[in-house]
Design a protein around this motif. Structure first.
Motif, PDB file in Angstrom:
ATOM      1  N   ASN A  63      12.188   9.535 -28.173  1.00  0.00           N
ATOM      2  CA  ASN A  63      13.145  11.069 -27.219  1.00  0.00           C
ATOM      3  C   ASN A  63      13.234  10.471 -26.461  1.00  0.00           C
ATOM      4  OD1 ASN A  63      13.030  12.340 -29.817  1.00  0.00           O
ATOM      5  ND2 ASN A  63      11.662  13.165 -30.078  1.00  0.00           N
ATOM      6  N   HIS A  64      12.501  10.085 -25.298  1.00  0.00           N
ATOM      7  CA  HIS A  64      12.715   9.528 -24.056  1.00  0.00           C
ATOM      8  C   HIS A  64      13.840   8.572 -23.626  1.00  0.00           C
ATOM      9  CE1 HIS A  64       8.790  10.804 -24.254  1.00  0.00           C
ATOM     10  NE2 HIS A  64       8.119  10.274 -25.495  1.00  0.00           N
ATOM     11  N   GLU A  65      14.392   9.185 -22.650  1.00  0.00           N
ATOM     12  CA  GLU A  65      15.459   8.601 -21.892  1.00  0.00           C
ATOM     13  C   GLU A  65      15.461   7.835 -21.051  1.00  0.00           C
ATOM     14  OE1 GLU A  65      20.013   9.207 -19.044  1.00  0.00           O
ATOM     15  OE2 GLU A  65      18.125  10.960 -19.524  1.00  0.00           O
ATOM     16  N   PHE A  66      15.817   6.646 -20.858  1.00  0.00           N
ATOM     17  CA  PHE A  66      14.995   5.486 -19.996  1.00  0.00           C
ATOM     18  C   PHE A  66      16.751   4.927 -19.229  1.00  0.00           C
ATOM     19  CE2 PHE A  66      16.281   1.578 -22.136  1.00  0.00           C
ATOM     20  CZ  PHE A  66      16.131   1.898 -23.122  1.00  0.00           C
ATOM     21  N   PHE A  67      17.537   5.314 -19.872  1.00  0.00           N
ATOM     22  CA  PHE A  67      18.787   4.459 -18.614  1.00  0.00           C
ATOM     23  C   PHE A  67      20.079   5.319 -18.902  1.00  0.00           C
ATOM     24  CE2 PHE A  67      22.077   1.830 -18.048  1.00  0.00           C
ATOM     25  CZ  PHE A  67      22.160   1.086 -16.712  1.00  0.00           C
ATOM     26  N   ARG A  68      19.872   5.997 -17.606  1.00  0.00           N
ATOM     27  CA  ARG A  68      21.633   6.514 -17.504  1.00  0.00           C
ATOM     28  C   ARG A  68      22.994   6.153 -17.281  1.00  0.00           C
ATOM     29  NH1 ARG A  68      21.673  12.855 -16.065  1.00  0.00           N
ATOM     30  NH2 ARG A  68      19.517  12.305 -18.003  1.00  0.00           N
ATOM     31  N   LEU A  77      24.497   4.082 -11.699  1.00  0.00           N
ATOM     32  CA  LEU A  77      22.966   3.979 -12.772  1.00  0.00           C
ATOM     33  C   LEU A  77      22.433   4.805 -12.183  1.00  0.00           C
ATOM     34  CD1 LEU A  77      24.179   0.330 -13.013  1.00  0.00           C
ATOM     35  CD2 LEU A  77      24.900   2.238 -14.782  1.00  0.00           C
ATOM     36  N   LYS A  78      20.948   5.415 -13.118  1.00  0.00           N
ATOM     37  CA  LYS A  78      20.275   5.659 -12.749  1.00  0.00           C
ATOM     38  C   LYS A  78      18.894   5.307 -14.398  1.00  0.00           C
ATOM     39  CE  LYS A  78      21.713  10.173 -11.363  1.00  0.00           C
ATOM     40  NZ  LYS A  78      22.844  10.331 -12.136  1.00  0.00           N
ATOM     41  N   VAL A  79      17.889   4.339 -13.751  1.00  0.00           N
ATOM     42  CA  VAL A  79      16.990   4.252 -14.644  1.00  0.00           C
ATOM     43  C   VAL A  79      15.844   4.980 -14.646  1.00  0.00           C
ATOM     44  CG1 VAL A  79      14.859   2.688 -15.322  1.00  0.00           C
ATOM     45  CG2 VAL A  79      17.013   1.929 -14.258  1.00  0.00           C
ATOM     46  N   PHE A  80      15.168   5.518 -15.648  1.00  0.00           N
ATOM     47  CA  PHE A  80      13.771   6.559 -15.984  1.00  0.00           C
ATOM     48  C   PHE A  80      12.752   5.637 -16.109  1.00  0.00           C
ATOM     49  CE2 PHE A  80      18.438   8.654 -16.117  1.00  0.00           C
ATOM     50  CZ  PHE A  80      18.005   9.872 -15.550  1.00  0.00           C
ATOM     51  N   GLY A  81      12.070   6.082 -15.657  1.00  0.00           N
ATOM     52  CA  GLY A  81      10.613   4.527 -15.632  1.00  0.00           C
ATOM     53  C   GLY A  81      10.440   5.008 -17.336  1.00  0.00           C
ATOM     54  N   LEU A  82       9.350   4.388 -17.882  1.00  0.00           N
ATOM     55  CA  LEU A  82       9.450   4.309 -18.852  1.00  0.00           C
ATOM     56  C   LEU A  82       8.626   3.291 -19.155  1.00  0.00           C
ATOM     57  CD1 LEU A  82      10.029   7.163 -20.858  1.00  0.00           C
ATOM     58  CD2 LEU A  82      11.164   4.983 -22.261  1.00  0.00           C
ATOM     59  N   PRO A  83       6.943   3.409 -19.482  1.00  0.00           N
ATOM     60  CA  PRO A  83       6.284   2.026 -19.062  1.00  0.00           C
ATOM     61  C   PRO A  83       6.533   1.786 -20.704  1.00  0.00           C
ATOM     62  CG  PRO A  83       5.157   4.164 -19.592  1.00  0.00           C
ATOM     63  CD  PRO A  83       6.041   4.431 -19.771  1.00  0.00           C
ATOM     64  N   GLY A  84       6.845   0.105 -19.932  1.00  0.00           N
ATOM     65  CA  GLY A  84       6.628  -1.497 -20.780  1.00  0.00           C
ATOM     66  C   GLY A  84       8.044  -1.180 -20.556  1.00  0.00           C
ATOM     67  N   ILE A  85       9.085  -1.263 -20.698  1.00  0.00           N
ATOM     68  CA  ILE A  85      10.544  -1.045 -19.569  1.00  0.00           C
ATOM     69  C   ILE A  85      10.876  -1.751 -19.063  1.00  0.00           C
ATOM     70  CG2 ILE A  85      12.976   0.571 -20.050  1.00  0.00           C
ATOM     71  CD1 ILE A  85      12.085   2.016 -22.486  1.00  0.00           C
ATOM     72  N   TYR A  86      11.923  -2.502 -18.560  1.00  0.00           N
ATOM     73  CA  TYR A  86      12.068  -3.129 -17.148  1.00  0.00           C
ATOM     74  C   TYR A  86      13.446  -3.462 -17.436  1.00  0.00           C
ATOM     75  CZ  TYR A  86       6.971  -3.656 -17.543  1.00  0.00           C
ATOM     76  OH  TYR A  86       5.467  -3.980 -17.359  1.00  0.00           O
ATOM     77  N   VAL A  87      14.320  -2.685 -16.667  1.00  0.00           N
ATOM     78  CA  VAL A  87      15.578  -2.577 -16.550  1.00  0.00           C
ATOM     79  C   VAL A  87      16.330  -3.603 -15.839  1.00  0.00           C
ATOM     80  CG1 VAL A  87      18.272  -1.795 -16.431  1.00  0.00           C
ATOM     81  CG2 VAL A  87      16.086  -0.282 -17.522  1.00  0.00           C
TER      82      VAL A  87
END
Ligand SMILES: *[C@@H]1O[C@H](CO)[C@@H](O)[C@H](O)[C@H]1NC(C)=O
Ligand SMILES: *[C@@H]1O[C@H](CO)[C@@H](O)[C@H](O)[C@H]1NC(C)=O
Ligand SMILES: *[C@@H]1O[C@H](CO)[C@@H](O)[C@H](O)[C@H]1NC(C)=O
Ligand SMILES: *[C@@H]1O[C@H](CO)[C@@H](O)[C@H](O)[C@H]1NC(C)=O
Ligand SMILES: *[C@@H]1O[C@H](CO)[C@@H](O)[C@H](O)[C@H]1NC(C)=O
Length: 307
Positions: A63-68, A77-87
């Motif tokens: 349910n967690h948005e990580f990129f928009r 472009l926006k990145v929403f920090g989520l542990p373990g996700i490296y954009v």
């Protein structure tokens, strides 16, 4: 009442209308399709806008948005920090997001949600389960119960694949022939990894030595992304008076090592005495004495005598 009815009717109509005309076929494609721990994966969100303008594309894990991507905003472009996700921003845009350094724990449902611009803001979301797999980091290990086989004897071999997730598929071949395992097992390792093992048993016949050689091979595979093997060759007992199991390393290299040790010990006094070896520190000189244990000496002498 009547007004309400008309409004409801028209909203339903609008919903249906926009659903048909302004946005469809939102798909989430993962490239490569097998996602490997430590590697990268592109999550490509394709859609058919049917001529409508794009308002936003959002990528979620669970349910967690990580990129928009919102083309009308700055930055788009926006990145929403989520542990373990490296954009990787350099390779992400309104169509795809590239993830790096993927971890096993990221396995899960990923979604992409596309929203069309005003007036309807039609939205479609699609979800896909992404499994991050861990390949074995070492080669399979093949062992047999003996170093040489005579016709009539049983050849017993075990093949083990180092931990991975999922466990590797193991197949043992005698020459070109796959052998049915007499036993297969999976052993849990840490982090949900599994070690795979198979045992096989084959009655040795002269026919198993075409060209004077019997080859046992074990192939470890994971889907179509990993394929490693271990092989052992056995020579026909009749043609070679000293048949040896042929492996990497083995007796010869040990013998060479012992020879080198002897040579080293022979020259050691000169190195210690020599005035020109000023660079040698005391620490360095300690090493040969601890290395020169009784067993090595014994081995060295045995190889000297025997070899
Ligand atoms: C992205 O590109 C910039 C400029 O081309 C570069 O300096 C940067 O190292 C790149 N970042 C990544 C993660 O590749
Ligand atoms: C998005 O980036 C990918 C990879 O860098 C590229 O192949 C693709 O053409 C880009 N798409 C758009 C719409 O810019
Ligand atoms: C992923 O989604 C499917 C279907 O919506 C659901 O059954 C499953 O439990 C979800 N898995 C995880 C790890 O959330
Ligand atoms: C193969 O594995 C079995 C146990 O599964 C063990 O008893 C046997 O000694 C092993 N054989 C060899 C050749 O290592
Ligand atoms: C192992 O083999 C089976 C049967 O061919 C296949 O369905 C499965 O995907 C394979 N598993 C792996 C990890 O390669």
């Amino acid at each position: 009442m009547v007004l309400n009815g008309i409004i409801t009717f028209s909203s339903v109509f609008l919903l249906l209308f926009q659903g048909v005309t302004s946005l469809r076929d939102v798909k989430l494609l993962v490239e490569p399709s097998t996602v490997i721990k430590g590697g990268t994966a592109a999550l490509i969100c394709s859609r058919d806008m049917q001529g409508a303008l794009l308002y936003s594309v959002k990528w979620y894990r669970g349910n967690h948005e990580f990129f928009r991507y919102t083309p009308n905003e700055k930055p788009d472009l926006k990145v929403f920090g989520l542990p373990g996700i490296y954009v990787d921003m350099n390779r992400s845009n309104g169509t795809q997001v590239l993830l790096r350094r993927l971890e096993l724990g990221l396995s899960g449902n990923f979604s992409c949600e596309v929203t069309a611009d005003a007036p309807y803001f039609a939205t479609q979301i699609t979800t896909k389960f992404i499994d991050v797999i861990a390949l074995p980091t070492l080669l399979p290990v093949l062992v047999t119960d003996k170093d040489r086989y005579q016709p009539g004897e049983m050849l017993r071999a075990n093949c083990t694949s180092p931990p991975g997730r999922p466990a590797a598929n193991l197949t043992v071949f005698i020459n070109e022939e796959p052998i049915r395992a007499s036993e297969t097992s999976l052993q849990p390792f840490e982090n949900g990894l599994l070690t795979a093992k198979v045992n096989v048993e084959v009655k040795v016949t002269p026919e198993l030595f075409p060209g004077g050689r019997l080859r046992v091979a074990c192939y470890a595979t994971v889907y179509d992304v990993y394929n490693q093997s271990a092989k052992l060759d056995f020579l026909t007992p009749e043609t070679d008076p000293r048949p040896e199991r042929i492996t990497l390393g083995g007796g010869t290299s040990k013998c060479v090592l012992n020879w080198l040790l002897l040579l080293f010990l022979f020259f050691l006094p000169m190195m210690v005495m020599g005035e020109d070896y000023g660079l040698l520190s005391g620490d360095f000189l300690d090493i040969p004495y601890t290395y020169y244990d009784e067993e090595s000496e014994e081995n060295a002498i045995i190889s000297l005598v025997g070899g």
